[in-house]
Design a protein around this motif. Structure first.
Motif, PDB file in Angstrom:
ATOM      1  N   ALA A   1       3.854  15.684   0.167  1.00  0.00           N
ATOM      2  CA  ALA A   1       2.157  15.104  -0.408  1.00  0.00           C
ATOM      3  C   ALA A   1       2.682  14.040  -1.827  1.00  0.00           C
ATOM      4  O   ALA A   1       1.927  13.082  -1.858  1.00  0.00           O
ATOM      5  CB  ALA A   1       1.699  16.322  -1.623  1.00  0.00           C
ATOM      6  N   PHE A   2       3.824  14.214  -2.399  1.00  0.00           N
ATOM      7  CA  PHE A   2       4.143  13.296  -3.583  1.00  0.00           C
ATOM      8  C   PHE A   2       4.762  12.103  -2.970  1.00  0.00           C
ATOM      9  O   PHE A   2       4.592  11.285  -2.981  1.00  0.00           O
ATOM     10  CB  PHE A   2       5.860  14.032  -4.258  1.00  0.00           C
ATOM     11  N   LEU A   3       5.378  11.965  -1.930  1.00  0.00           N
ATOM     12  CA  LEU A   3       6.076  11.553  -1.208  1.00  0.00           C
ATOM     13  C   LEU A   3       4.635  10.568  -0.287  1.00  0.00           C
ATOM     14  O   LEU A   3       4.799   8.894  -0.093  1.00  0.00           O
ATOM     15  CB  LEU A   3       6.517  11.717  -0.179  1.00  0.00           C
ATOM     16  N   ALA A   4       3.940  11.465   0.323  1.00  0.00           N
ATOM     17  CA  ALA A   4       2.724  10.633   0.425  1.00  0.00           C
ATOM     18  C   ALA A   4       2.332   9.676  -0.104  1.00  0.00           C
ATOM     19  O   ALA A   4       1.553   8.471  -0.256  1.00  0.00           O
ATOM     20  CB  ALA A   4       1.893  11.764   0.820  1.00  0.00           C
ATOM     21  N   ALA A   5       1.963   9.785  -1.761  1.00  0.00           N
ATOM     22  CA  ALA A   5       0.977   8.879  -2.227  1.00  0.00           C
ATOM     23  C   ALA A   5       2.142   8.186  -2.506  1.00  0.00           C
ATOM     24  O   ALA A   5       1.728   7.026  -2.914  1.00  0.00           O
ATOM     25  CB  ALA A   5       1.223  10.402  -3.637  1.00  0.00           C
ATOM     26  N   CYS A   6       3.133   8.940  -3.245  1.00  0.00           N
ATOM     27  CA  CYS A   6       4.244   7.149  -3.072  1.00  0.00           C
ATOM     28  C   CYS A   6       4.353   6.004  -2.208  1.00  0.00           C
ATOM     29  O   CYS A   6       4.591   5.015  -2.805  1.00  0.00           O
ATOM     30  CB  CYS A   6       5.688   7.721  -3.341  1.00  0.00           C
ATOM     31  N   ALA A   7       4.023   6.147  -1.221  1.00  0.00           N
ATOM     32  CA  ALA A   7       4.450   5.574  -0.028  1.00  0.00           C
ATOM     33  C   ALA A   7       2.451   4.598   0.101  1.00  0.00           C
ATOM     34  O   ALA A   7       2.592   3.573   0.803  1.00  0.00           O
ATOM     35  CB  ALA A   7       3.757   6.067   1.236  1.00  0.00           C
ATOM     36  N   THR A   8       2.210   5.291  -0.397  1.00  0.00           N
ATOM     37  CA  THR A   8       0.330   4.670  -0.418  1.00  0.00           C
ATOM     38  C   THR A   8       0.479   2.675  -1.369  1.00  0.00           C
ATOM     39  O   THR A   8       0.074   1.916  -1.160  1.00  0.00           O
ATOM     40  CB  THR A   8      -1.025   5.343  -1.267  1.00  0.00           C
ATOM     41  N   GLY A   9       1.666   3.360  -2.139  1.00  0.00           N
ATOM     42  CA  GLY A   9       1.654   1.904  -3.304  1.00  0.00           C
ATOM     43  C   GLY A   9       1.050   1.305  -3.956  1.00  0.00           C
ATOM     44  O   GLY A   9       1.137   0.562  -4.990  1.00  0.00           O
ATOM     45  N   GLN A  10      -0.192   1.837  -4.199  1.00  0.00           N
ATOM     46  CA  GLN A  10      -1.443   1.114  -4.967  1.00  0.00           C
ATOM     47  C   GLN A  10      -2.292   2.038  -5.359  1.00  0.00           C
ATOM     48  O   GLN A  10      -3.210   1.875  -4.919  1.00  0.00           O
ATOM     49  CB  GLN A  10      -1.414   0.402  -4.329  1.00  0.00           C
ATOM     50  N   GLY A  11      -1.803   2.925  -6.657  1.00  0.00           N
ATOM     51  CA  GLY A  11      -2.784   4.259  -7.784  1.00  0.00           C
ATOM     52  C   GLY A  11      -3.411   4.738  -6.704  1.00  0.00           C
ATOM     53  O   GLY A  11      -4.702   4.815  -6.988  1.00  0.00           O
ATOM     54  N   GLY A  12      -2.599   4.728  -5.254  1.00  0.00           N
ATOM     55  CA  GLY A  12      -3.094   6.289  -4.656  1.00  0.00           C
ATOM     56  C   GLY A  12      -3.912   5.582  -3.336  1.00  0.00           C
ATOM     57  O   GLY A  12      -4.781   6.603  -2.653  1.00  0.00           O
TER      58      GLY A  12
ATOM     59  N   ALA B   1      -4.110  -0.139   0.518  1.00  0.00           N
ATOM     60  CA  ALA B   1      -3.773  -0.959  -0.061  1.00  0.00           C
ATOM     61  C   ALA B   1      -3.088  -2.073   0.657  1.00  0.00           C
ATOM     62  O   ALA B   1      -3.069  -3.940   0.348  1.00  0.00           O
ATOM     63  CB  ALA B   1      -2.011  -0.434  -0.065  1.00  0.00           C
ATOM     64  N   SER B   2      -3.237  -2.607   2.343  1.00  0.00           N
ATOM     65  CA  SER B   2      -3.334  -3.504   2.899  1.00  0.00           C
ATOM     66  C   SER B   2      -4.394  -4.581   3.021  1.00  0.00           C
ATOM     67  O   SER B   2      -4.316  -5.812   2.856  1.00  0.00           O
ATOM     68  CB  SER B   2      -2.670  -3.308   4.752  1.00  0.00           C
ATOM     69  N   ASP B   3      -5.813  -4.101   2.740  1.00  0.00           N
ATOM     70  CA  ASP B   3      -6.774  -4.277   2.787  1.00  0.00           C
ATOM     71  C   ASP B   3      -6.607  -5.859   1.491  1.00  0.00           C
ATOM     72  O   ASP B   3      -7.586  -6.577   1.781  1.00  0.00           O
ATOM     73  CB  ASP B   3      -7.665  -3.965   3.685  1.00  0.00           C
ATOM     74  N   THR B   4      -6.375  -5.093   0.502  1.00  0.00           N
ATOM     75  CA  THR B   4      -6.190  -5.106  -1.120  1.00  0.00           C
ATOM     76  C   THR B   4      -5.486  -6.396  -0.571  1.00  0.00           C
ATOM     77  O   THR B   4      -6.150  -7.447  -1.534  1.00  0.00           O
ATOM     78  CB  THR B   4      -5.565  -4.306  -2.326  1.00  0.00           C
ATOM     79  N   ALA B   5      -4.076  -6.035  -0.113  1.00  0.00           N
ATOM     80  CA  ALA B   5      -2.901  -7.340  -0.337  1.00  0.00           C
ATOM     81  C   ALA B   5      -3.753  -8.278   0.314  1.00  0.00           C
ATOM     82  O   ALA B   5      -3.678  -9.417   0.619  1.00  0.00           O
ATOM     83  CB  ALA B   5      -2.477  -6.806   0.388  1.00  0.00           C
ATOM     84  N   ARG B   6      -4.280  -8.316   1.254  1.00  0.00           N
ATOM     85  CA  ARG B   6      -4.821  -9.399   2.503  1.00  0.00           C
ATOM     86  C   ARG B   6      -6.436 -10.700   2.050  1.00  0.00           C
ATOM     87  O   ARG B   6      -5.688 -11.580   1.988  1.00  0.00           O
ATOM     88  CB  ARG B   6      -5.824  -8.936   3.853  1.00  0.00           C
TER      89      ARG B   6
ATOM     90  N   THR C   1     -12.333  -0.100  -6.829  1.00  0.00           N
ATOM     91  CA  THR C   1     -13.459   0.465  -7.017  1.00  0.00           C
ATOM     92  C   THR C   1     -13.871   1.462  -5.658  1.00  0.00           C
ATOM     93  O   THR C   1     -12.888   2.475  -5.366  1.00  0.00           O
ATOM     94  CB  THR C   1     -14.288   0.597  -7.888  1.00  0.00           C
ATOM     95  N   ASP C   2     -13.822   0.247  -4.152  1.00  0.00           N
ATOM     96  CA  ASP C   2     -13.662   1.022  -3.373  1.00  0.00           C
ATOM     97  C   ASP C   2     -13.952   0.205  -1.859  1.00  0.00           C
ATOM     98  O   ASP C   2     -13.545  -1.321  -2.578  1.00  0.00           O
ATOM     99  CB  ASP C   2     -15.849   1.154  -2.851  1.00  0.00           C
ATOM    100  N   ILE C   3     -13.221   0.137  -0.640  1.00  0.00           N
ATOM    101  CA  ILE C   3     -13.326  -0.867  -0.116  1.00  0.00           C
ATOM    102  C   ILE C   3     -13.933   0.051   1.051  1.00  0.00           C
ATOM    103  O   ILE C   3     -14.003   1.347   1.951  1.00  0.00           O
ATOM    104  CB  ILE C   3     -11.831  -0.742   0.513  1.00  0.00           C
ATOM    105  N   GLN C   4     -14.826  -0.886   2.249  1.00  0.00           N
ATOM    106  CA  GLN C   4     -15.232  -0.554   3.053  1.00  0.00           C
ATOM    107  C   GLN C   4     -15.462  -1.437   4.388  1.00  0.00           C
ATOM    108  O   GLN C   4     -15.132  -2.535   4.530  1.00  0.00           O
ATOM    109  CB  GLN C   4     -16.611  -0.474   3.043  1.00  0.00           C
ATOM    110  N   LYS C   5     -15.428  -1.018   5.578  1.00  0.00           N
ATOM    111  CA  LYS C   5     -14.823  -2.199   6.461  1.00  0.00           C
ATOM    112  C   LYS C   5     -15.641  -0.880   8.148  1.00  0.00           C
ATOM    113  O   LYS C   5     -15.105  -0.851   8.905  1.00  0.00           O
ATOM    114  CB  LYS C   5     -13.544  -1.295   6.744  1.00  0.00           C
TER     115      LYS C   5
END
Length: 190
Positions: free
Chosen positions: A19-30, A36-41, A133-137
């Motif tokens: 669970a800890f490693l999965a949380a770290c893998a998201t890279g951006q605050g959970g 994270a990819s959409d935010t970067a785009r 705060t939110d991403i919808q696709k």
């Protein structure tokens, strides 16, 4: 560290490690990796944006409409209205000036406490002082909502893009103010 007094056993650590490693893998605050990819785009799009004299239609919270042309690049926004009458909003960095030709008034505003301020960074960053705060696709759309990290009650900006998977095309902004009133700006419509 894994002694009797610490409360953590090797077994507990081994159970929590994935669970800890999965949380770290998201890279951006959970956020998940796709979020994270959409935010970067979106961040990359905002940093490279060069919108010049794009027609827009605006709907104010009371339902009245207007429009004109919009210019936006990092750290700068200009809304030049011709409907309902000649008006001008020019924002740069932390300040905006609104001029109304009908009344002759000029209003200066600080953007530090206005939701629009989240789009005025140069370079713009969608972390730290800005929180996603939110991403919808839904199909063919990427919608992302942004607020100030330190005071989210000051408002929310939602950007709605057409998303081909390869490119983003901004077509609507929604600005929710601290009184829960929403202003809509639709690009390309007049």
């Amino acid at each position: 560290m894994t002694g009797k007094g610490s409360g953590l056993t090797r077994r507990t650590i081994m159970l929590l490690a994935p669970a800890f490693l999965a949380a770290c893998a998201t890279g951006q605050g959970g956020r998940t990796a796709p979020q994270a990819s959409d935010t970067a785009r979106v961040e990359a799009w905002l940093r490279a944006a060069k919108l010049e004299n794009v027609p827009f239609t605006q709907t104010w919270p009371n339902g009245t409409t207007g429009g004109g042309v919009l210019t936006y690049h990092p750290g700068y926004l200009h809304l030049n209205y011709n409907v309902p009458h000649k008006m001008d909003l020019e924002a740069s960095g932390a300040h905006a000036v609104f001029k109304d030709s009908q009344t002759g008034s000029e209003t200066r505003m600080g953007l530090a406490h206005h939701p629009l301020g989240v789009l005025m960074g140069n370079p713009i960053t969608l972390s730290g002082p800005v929180t996603v705060t939110d991403i919808q696709k839904p199909a063919g759309i990427l919608q992302i909502s942004l607020t100030r990290t330190e005071n989210p009650s000051q408002g929310l900006v939602t950007l709605i893009f057409r998303d081909t998977g390869q490119a983003l095309d901004l077509y609507e902004l929604r600005i929710l103010d601290e009184r829960q009133r929403t202003l809509f700006i639709r690009l390309g419509a007049m």
